[in-house]
Design a protein around this motif. Structure first.
Motif, PDB file in Angstrom:
ATOM      1  N   LYS A 112      99.671 100.095  25.560  1.00 19.01           N
ATOM      2  CA  LYS A 112     100.392 100.220  26.831  1.00 19.01           C
ATOM      3  C   LYS A 112      99.548  99.719  27.998  1.00 19.01           C
ATOM      4  O   LYS A 112     100.048  99.030  28.884  1.00 19.01           O
ATOM      5  CB  LYS A 112     100.806 101.676  27.050  1.00 19.01           C
ATOM      6  CG  LYS A 112     101.873 102.139  26.086  1.00 19.01           C
ATOM      7  CD  LYS A 112     102.133 103.625  26.223  1.00 19.01           C
ATOM      8  CE  LYS A 112     103.092 104.108  25.146  1.00 19.01           C
ATOM      9  NZ  LYS A 112     103.175 105.580  25.130  1.00 19.01           N
ATOM     10  N   ALA A 113      98.268 100.055  28.013  1.00 16.57           N
ATOM     11  CA  ALA A 113      97.386  99.629  29.106  1.00 16.57           C
ATOM     12  C   ALA A 113      97.266  98.111  29.165  1.00 16.57           C
ATOM     13  O   ALA A 113      97.159  97.535  30.254  1.00 16.57           O
ATOM     14  CB  ALA A 113      96.010 100.268  28.950  1.00 16.57           C
ATOM     15  N   LEU A 114      97.300  97.455  28.015  1.00 18.21           N
ATOM     16  CA  LEU A 114      97.217  95.994  27.959  1.00 18.21           C
ATOM     17  C   LEU A 114      98.583  95.320  28.102  1.00 18.21           C
ATOM     18  O   LEU A 114      98.673  94.099  28.078  1.00 18.21           O
ATOM     19  CB  LEU A 114      96.573  95.550  26.638  1.00 18.21           C
ATOM     20  CG  LEU A 114      95.111  95.921  26.452  1.00 18.21           C
ATOM     21  CD1 LEU A 114      94.662  95.610  25.030  1.00 18.21           C
ATOM     22  CD2 LEU A 114      94.237  95.190  27.463  1.00 18.21           C
ATOM     23  N   ASP A 115      99.621  96.131  28.213  1.00 16.66           N
ATOM     24  CA  ASP A 115     100.997  95.635  28.308  1.00 16.66           C
ATOM     25  C   ASP A 115     101.353  94.778  27.098  1.00 16.66           C
ATOM     26  O   ASP A 115     101.910  93.690  27.210  1.00 16.66           O
ATOM     27  CB  ASP A 115     101.200  94.850  29.609  1.00 16.66           C
ATOM     28  CG  ASP A 115     102.674  94.630  29.929  1.00 16.66           C
ATOM     29  OD1 ASP A 115     103.515  95.449  29.479  1.00 16.66           O
ATOM     30  OD2 ASP A 115     102.997  93.635  30.608  1.00 16.66           O
ATOM     31  N   LEU A 116     101.030  95.301  25.911  1.00 17.65           N
ATOM     32  CA  LEU A 116     101.277  94.591  24.659  1.00 17.65           C
ATOM     33  C   LEU A 116     102.229  95.350  23.733  1.00 17.65           C
ATOM     34  O   LEU A 116     102.185  95.194  22.518  1.00 17.65           O
ATOM     35  CB  LEU A 116      99.956  94.316  23.940  1.00 17.65           C
ATOM     36  CG  LEU A 116      99.058  93.293  24.615  1.00 17.65           C
ATOM     37  CD1 LEU A 116      97.695  93.240  23.936  1.00 17.65           C
ATOM     38  CD2 LEU A 116      99.700  91.923  24.622  1.00 17.65           C
TER      39      LEU A 116
ATOM     40  N   TYR B 288      89.561  98.825  15.964  1.00 18.53           N
ATOM     41  CA  TYR B 288      89.853 100.136  16.531  1.00 18.53           C
ATOM     42  C   TYR B 288      91.300 100.522  16.276  1.00 18.53           C
ATOM     43  O   TYR B 288      92.187  99.687  16.358  1.00 18.53           O
ATOM     44  CB  TYR B 288      89.590 100.127  18.038  1.00 18.53           C
ATOM     45  CG  TYR B 288      88.175  99.746  18.373  1.00 18.53           C
ATOM     46  CD1 TYR B 288      87.175 100.700  18.401  1.00 18.53           C
ATOM     47  CD2 TYR B 288      87.834  98.424  18.630  1.00 18.53           C
ATOM     48  CE1 TYR B 288      85.863 100.352  18.680  1.00 18.53           C
ATOM     49  CE2 TYR B 288      86.533  98.061  18.913  1.00 18.53           C
ATOM     50  CZ  TYR B 288      85.558  99.026  18.942  1.00 18.53           C
ATOM     51  OH  TYR B 288      84.268  98.682  19.213  1.00 18.53           O
ATOM     52  N   ALA B 289      91.533 101.792  16.035  1.00 12.01           N
ATOM     53  CA  ALA B 289      92.891 102.312  15.888  1.00 12.01           C
ATOM     54  C   ALA B 289      93.417 102.726  17.255  1.00 12.01           C
ATOM     55  O   ALA B 289      92.662 103.171  18.113  1.00 12.01           O
ATOM     56  CB  ALA B 289      92.879 103.512  14.943  1.00 12.01           C
ATOM     57  N   ASP B 290      94.695 102.560  17.452  1.00 13.70           N
ATOM     58  CA  ASP B 290      95.356 102.946  18.700  1.00 13.70           C
ATOM     59  C   ASP B 290      96.581 103.770  18.337  1.00 13.70           C
ATOM     60  O   ASP B 290      97.715 103.385  18.602  1.00 13.70           O
ATOM     61  CB  ASP B 290      95.728 101.689  19.495  1.00 13.70           C
ATOM     62  CG  ASP B 290      96.304 101.987  20.867  1.00 13.70           C
ATOM     63  OD1 ASP B 290      96.024 103.073  21.411  1.00 13.70           O
ATOM     64  OD2 ASP B 290      97.023 101.125  21.399  1.00 13.70           O
ATOM     65  N   THR B 291      96.343 104.909  17.718  1.00 16.68           N
ATOM     66  CA  THR B 291      97.423 105.707  17.128  1.00 16.68           C
ATOM     67  C   THR B 291      98.438 106.221  18.137  1.00 16.68           C
ATOM     68  O   THR B 291      99.586 106.472  17.773  1.00 16.68           O
ATOM     69  CB  THR B 291      96.845 106.891  16.338  1.00 16.68           C
ATOM     70  OG1 THR B 291      96.009 107.657  17.209  1.00 16.68           O
ATOM     71  CG2 THR B 291      96.037 106.406  15.152  1.00 16.68           C
ATOM     72  N   ARG B 292      98.047 106.378  19.392  1.00 12.83           N
ATOM     73  CA  ARG B 292      98.989 106.847  20.420  1.00 12.83           C
ATOM     74  C   ARG B 292      99.427 105.721  21.358  1.00 12.83           C
ATOM     75  O   ARG B 292     100.029 105.976  22.395  1.00 12.83           O
ATOM     76  CB  ARG B 292      98.375 107.998  21.212  1.00 12.83           C
ATOM     77  CG  ARG B 292      98.134 109.223  20.330  1.00 12.83           C
ATOM     78  CD  ARG B 292      97.659 110.388  21.130  1.00 12.83           C
ATOM     79  NE  ARG B 292      96.431 110.039  21.837  1.00 12.83           N
ATOM     80  CZ  ARG B 292      95.363 110.818  21.910  1.00 12.83           C
ATOM     81  NH1 ARG B 292      95.372 111.989  21.339  1.00 12.83           N
ATOM     82  NH2 ARG B 292      94.297 110.435  22.573  1.00 12.83           N
ATOM     83  N   SER B 293      99.095 104.499  21.016  1.00 11.60           N
ATOM     84  CA  SER B 293      99.475 103.305  21.787  1.00 11.60           C
ATOM     85  C   SER B 293      98.935 103.304  23.212  1.00 11.60           C
ATOM     86  O   SER B 293      99.479 102.627  24.081  1.00 11.60           O
ATOM     87  CB  SER B 293     101.003 103.144  21.813  1.00 11.60           C
ATOM     88  OG  SER B 293     101.493 102.938  20.524  1.00 11.60           O
TER      89      SER B 293
END
Length: 91
Positions: free
Chosen positions: A22-26, A13-18
C-alpha cells in the motif's frame, strides 16, 4: 546461516498485511485479476535499493495488462541485472 561473512546481496521480505504494498501504491486490485485471485495482491515488481534509497522501480503491470502477465520480464532478474550495470557508478 549460510556461512557468508558479508552482507547478503539479495533480500526477500514478506508483506503479509500489505503495508509496504500500500505504501508503494502497488496494490493489484483491478477487477479482471481480482475475479481470479479473490483478494487484492501486490503487483509484480522489483526494486533496486541502496542505503535505503530506491534507485530503480520496475513494475510489470500496464493499462492493458494489470496483472503484468504479458510482460513479466519488466520485473525479472535479467532486467535488474541490466539496471545494476546501468547504475554501477551510483552503487
Amino acid at each position: 546461516d549460510q556461512g557468508i561473512d558479508r552482507e547478503p546481496l539479495l533480500g526477500l521480505y514478506a508483506d503479509t498485511r500489505s503495508e509496504v504494498t500500500k505504501a508503494l501504491d502497488l496494490v493489484l486490485d483491478h477487477a479482471g485479476p481480482m475475479s481470479v485471485l479473490g483478494n487484492p495482491r501486490c503487483k509484480r515488481f522489483s526494486l533496486l535499493v541502496k542505503d535505503c534509497k530506491v534507485k530503480t522501480v520496475n513494475i510489470a503491470a500496464a493499462e492493458d495488462d494489470p496483472a503484468g502477465d504479458e510482460r513479466p520480464e519488466v520485473s525479472m532478474v535479467e532486467k535488474m541485472i541490466a539496471d545494476l550495470q546501468a547504475k554501477k557508478d551510483e552503487l
